[in-house]
Design an enzyme around this catalytic site. Structure first.
Site, mmCIF file in Angstrom:
data_model
loop_
_atom_site.group_PDB
_atom_site.id
_atom_site.type_symbol
_atom_site.label_atom_id
_atom_site.label_comp_id
_atom_site.label_asym_id
_atom_site.label_seq_id
_atom_site.Cartn_x
_atom_site.Cartn_y
_atom_site.Cartn_z
ATOM 1 N N MET A 73 -12.135 5.458 -2.378
ATOM 2 C CA MET A 73 -12.743 5.357 -1.024
ATOM 3 C C MET A 73 -13.032 6.671 -1.088
ATOM 4 O O MET A 73 -12.679 7.563 -0.499
ATOM 5 C CB MET A 73 -11.008 4.896 0.459
ATOM 6 C CG MET A 73 -11.255 3.766 1.009
ATOM 7 S SD MET A 73 -9.937 3.694 1.814
ATOM 8 C CE MET A 73 -8.664 3.433 0.685
ATOM 9 N N ASP B 66 -4.661 3.843 -2.548
ATOM 10 C CA ASP B 66 -5.779 4.502 -1.731
ATOM 11 C C ASP B 66 -6.311 5.619 -1.769
ATOM 12 O O ASP B 66 -5.663 6.712 -1.311
ATOM 13 C CB ASP B 66 -4.617 3.927 0.190
ATOM 14 C CG ASP B 66 -4.827 3.002 0.353
ATOM 15 O OD1 ASP B 66 -6.015 1.951 0.037
ATOM 16 O OD2 ASP B 66 -4.031 2.405 0.458
ATOM 17 N N HIS C 45 -0.609 -1.445 -4.610
ATOM 18 C CA HIS C 45 -2.204 -0.598 -3.657
ATOM 19 C C HIS C 45 -2.634 0.402 -3.802
ATOM 20 O O HIS C 45 -1.662 0.902 -2.814
ATOM 21 C CB HIS C 45 -2.859 -1.432 -2.806
ATOM 22 C CG HIS C 45 -3.940 -1.103 -1.821
ATOM 23 N ND1 HIS C 45 -4.443 -2.249 -2.461
ATOM 24 C CD2 HIS C 45 -3.827 -0.130 -0.904
ATOM 25 C CE1 HIS C 45 -6.219 -1.433 -2.201
ATOM 26 N NE2 HIS C 45 -5.950 -0.748 -1.200
ATOM 27 N N SER D 138 1.531 -1.062 0.082
ATOM 28 C CA SER D 138 0.138 -0.050 -0.025
ATOM 29 C C SER D 138 0.992 1.295 0.021
ATOM 30 O O SER D 138 0.817 1.406 0.951
ATOM 31 C CB SER D 138 -0.749 -0.468 1.519
ATOM 32 O OG SER D 138 -1.595 1.359 1.438
ATOM 33 N N GLY E 297 0.678 -1.734 4.494
ATOM 34 C CA GLY E 297 0.839 -1.159 4.566
ATOM 35 C C GLY E 297 2.758 -0.953 5.018
ATOM 36 O O GLY E 297 3.838 -1.215 5.183
ATOM 37 N N SER E 298 2.572 -0.556 6.294
ATOM 38 C CA SER E 298 3.141 -0.157 7.813
ATOM 39 C C SER E 298 3.863 -1.631 7.815
ATOM 40 O O SER E 298 5.362 -1.529 7.977
ATOM 41 C CB SER E 298 2.276 -0.628 8.894
ATOM 42 O OG SER E 298 1.502 0.477 9.195
ATOM 43 N N GLY F 233 -2.231 1.611 9.624
ATOM 44 C CA GLY F 233 -0.801 1.478 11.002
ATOM 45 C C GLY F 233 -1.831 0.980 11.732
ATOM 46 O O GLY F 233 -1.693 1.206 13.102
ATOM 47 N N MET G 129 -11.901 -4.918 4.188
ATOM 48 C CA MET G 129 -11.806 -4.492 4.542
ATOM 49 C C MET G 129 -11.545 -4.719 6.113
ATOM 50 O O MET G 129 -12.546 -5.227 6.562
ATOM 51 C CB MET G 129 -12.257 -2.948 4.655
ATOM 52 C CG MET G 129 -12.398 -1.834 3.469
ATOM 53 S SD MET G 129 -10.980 -1.239 2.672
ATOM 54 C CE MET G 129 -9.454 -0.854 4.272
ATOM 55 N N MET H 226 -8.683 8.778 -0.952
ATOM 56 C CA MET H 226 -9.184 8.832 -0.151
ATOM 57 C C MET H 226 -9.507 10.570 -0.399
ATOM 58 O O MET H 226 -8.773 11.357 -0.756
ATOM 59 C CB MET H 226 -8.515 9.082 1.309
ATOM 60 C CG MET H 226 -8.172 7.905 1.929
ATOM 61 S SD MET H 226 -7.629 7.365 3.176
ATOM 62 C CE MET H 226 -7.211 5.539 3.110
ATOM 63 N N GLY I 280 -9.219 4.321 6.256
ATOM 64 C CA GLY I 280 -8.961 5.499 6.621
ATOM 65 C C GLY I 280 -7.673 6.202 7.106
ATOM 66 O O GLY I 280 -6.676 7.018 6.921
ATOM 67 N N ASP J 15 -7.320 -6.196 3.370
ATOM 68 C CA ASP J 15 -6.323 -4.822 3.355
ATOM 69 C C ASP J 15 -6.791 -4.020 4.451
ATOM 70 O O ASP J 15 -8.019 -3.876 5.451
ATOM 71 C CB ASP J 15 -7.676 -3.755 2.041
ATOM 72 C CG ASP J 15 -7.115 -2.009 2.524
ATOM 73 O OD1 ASP J 15 -5.640 -1.950 3.003
ATOM 74 O OD2 ASP J 15 -7.147 -1.081 1.486
ATOM 75 N N GLY J 16 -5.966 -4.419 5.473
ATOM 76 C CA GLY J 16 -5.520 -3.374 6.850
ATOM 77 C C GLY J 16 -4.813 -4.096 8.209
ATOM 78 O O GLY J 16 -5.925 -5.230 7.903
ATOM 79 N N GLY J 17 -4.357 -3.529 8.163
ATOM 80 C CA GLY J 17 -3.673 -4.515 9.747
ATOM 81 C C GLY J 17 -2.603 -5.980 9.271
ATOM 82 O O GLY J 17 -2.647 -6.251 9.796
ATOM 83 N N HIS K 157 -8.488 1.490 -5.365
ATOM 84 C CA HIS K 157 -8.922 1.143 -4.295
ATOM 85 C C HIS K 157 -9.360 2.908 -3.908
ATOM 86 O O HIS K 157 -9.166 3.714 -3.491
ATOM 87 C CB HIS K 157 -8.614 0.833 -3.132
ATOM 88 C CG HIS K 157 -9.036 0.806 -1.870
ATOM 89 N ND1 HIS K 157 -8.553 0.705 -0.424
ATOM 90 C CD2 HIS K 157 -11.162 0.776 -1.371
ATOM 91 C CE1 HIS K 157 -9.368 0.471 0.412
ATOM 92 N NE2 HIS K 157 -10.768 0.663 0.074
HETATM 93 C C1 DX5 Z 1 -6.762 1.641 5.191
HETATM 94 C C2 DX5 Z 1 -6.241 1.306 3.700
HETATM 95 C C3 DX5 Z 1 -4.827 0.412 3.916
HETATM 96 C C4 DX5 Z 1 -4.039 0.903 4.498
HETATM 97 C C5 DX5 Z 1 -3.855 -0.356 4.920
HETATM 98 O O1 DX5 Z 1 -8.070 2.354 4.844
HETATM 99 O O2 DX5 Z 1 -6.863 1.482 2.538
HETATM 100 O O3 DX5 Z 1 -4.344 0.184 2.843
HETATM 101 O O4 DX5 Z 1 -3.601 1.524 3.923
HETATM 102 O O5 DX5 Z 1 -2.412 -0.127 5.728
HETATM 103 P P1 DX5 Z 1 -1.718 -1.124 6.831
HETATM 104 O O6 DX5 Z 1 -1.164 -2.536 5.894
HETATM 105 O O7 DX5 Z 1 -0.623 -0.061 7.634
HETATM 106 O O8 DX5 Z 1 -2.711 -1.175 7.732
HETATM 107 ZN ZN ZN Z 2 -6.804 0.234 0.387
#
Ligand code: DX5
Ligand code: ZN
Length: 221
Positions: free
Chosen positions: A69, A36, A34, A9, A198-199, A146, A138, A38, A143, A176-178, A67
């Site tokens: 959002m 994001d 990926h 991400s 991402g992180s 991390g 998700m 927003m 949003g 996607d997420g964590g 993606h």
């Molecule tokens: C959340 C995003 C994710 C996010 C993933 O709103 O859609 O793609 O950046 O980041 P990590 O892997 O750090 O949760």
């Molecule tokens: Zn995403």
């Protein structure tokens, strides 16, 4: 074990070294990038837009997994397709005519993806499942990068995997997420085949390549 995809991400990357970060992902064996998007409206944060997607397209050879959002994604599908998206994923919460939106994405030559917030039930996708190329679950409230993984989403992945199997669908099932070396194996076992992170990748103390390697190898540990 089937090979799974890893989709870094990019919003968690160092934007001052964007091309370098993309190259590092590619060299380390990432499968998609990926992105994001927003809008500060559907989600509280503002991140990147089509100009940034286009810059990634110039720097990358991997497919861009976009993606959205954003509210009213229908108005922006063409612009993101033109910017170089290979996949466009929309939130079911933002699409009053979801089936038309999916058709439009496909007509632009992109893979059509649908996603849903953690509180939206999997059944919200039922009518769309036979048509989509990708379903994104998700596992955080969208949003921010991390955030902590929501274990309740394991059951949602299993439910969607069962529905895709019943339809004999080859659609990708992405999460996607964590996602980390601890949570990836749980979601792999539940039926996910694409992992956004991402992180875990860009904030890995050993660097981007080490982050990808750890995710790639964690199910074998
Ligand atoms: C959340 C995003 C994710 C996010 C993933 O709103 O859609 O793609 O950046 O980041 P990590 O892997 O750090 O949760
Ligand atoms: Zn995403």
């Amino acid at each position: 074990m089937n090979r799974f995809f890893i989709a870094p991400s990019i919003i968690a990357a160092d934007f001052t070294r964007l091309a370098e970060e993309i190259t590092a992902c590619q060299t380390a064996g990432a499968d998609w990038l990926h992105l994001d998007v927003m809008d500060g409206h559907f989600v509280p944060t503002i991140t990147i837009g089509p100009l940034f997607v286009e810059a990634c397209k110039r720097a990358a050879t991997l497919p861009l997994d976009v993606h959205l959002m954003i509210s009213n994604p229908d108005s922006y599908l063409e612009v993101f397709a033109k910017a170089g998206a290979a996949n466009i994923t929309v939130h079911v919460e933002t699409c009053p005519n979801l089936l038309q939106t999916i058709q439009k994405i496909k007509s632009l030559g992109c893979r059509a993806g649908v996603t849903l917030n953690p509180l939206t039930p999997a059944s919200a996708l039922d009518a769309a499942l036979p048509l989509v190329d990708l379903v994104l679950v998700m596992s955080v409230t969208p949003g921010y990068s991390g955030q902590a993984f929501m274990p309740e989403m394991i059951g949602k992945v299993q439910e969607i995997r069962n529905k895709l199997n019943a339809l004999r669908s080859n659609a990708h099932l992405e999460v996607d997420g964590g996602i980390s070396a601890e949570t990836l194996p749980l979601m792999l076992h539940a039926g996910t085949n694409v992992f956004v992170a991402g992180s875990a990748i860009f904030k890995h103390p050993g660097g981007t390549a080490a982050g990808i390697k750890l995710l790639r190898e964690c199910p074998l540990r």
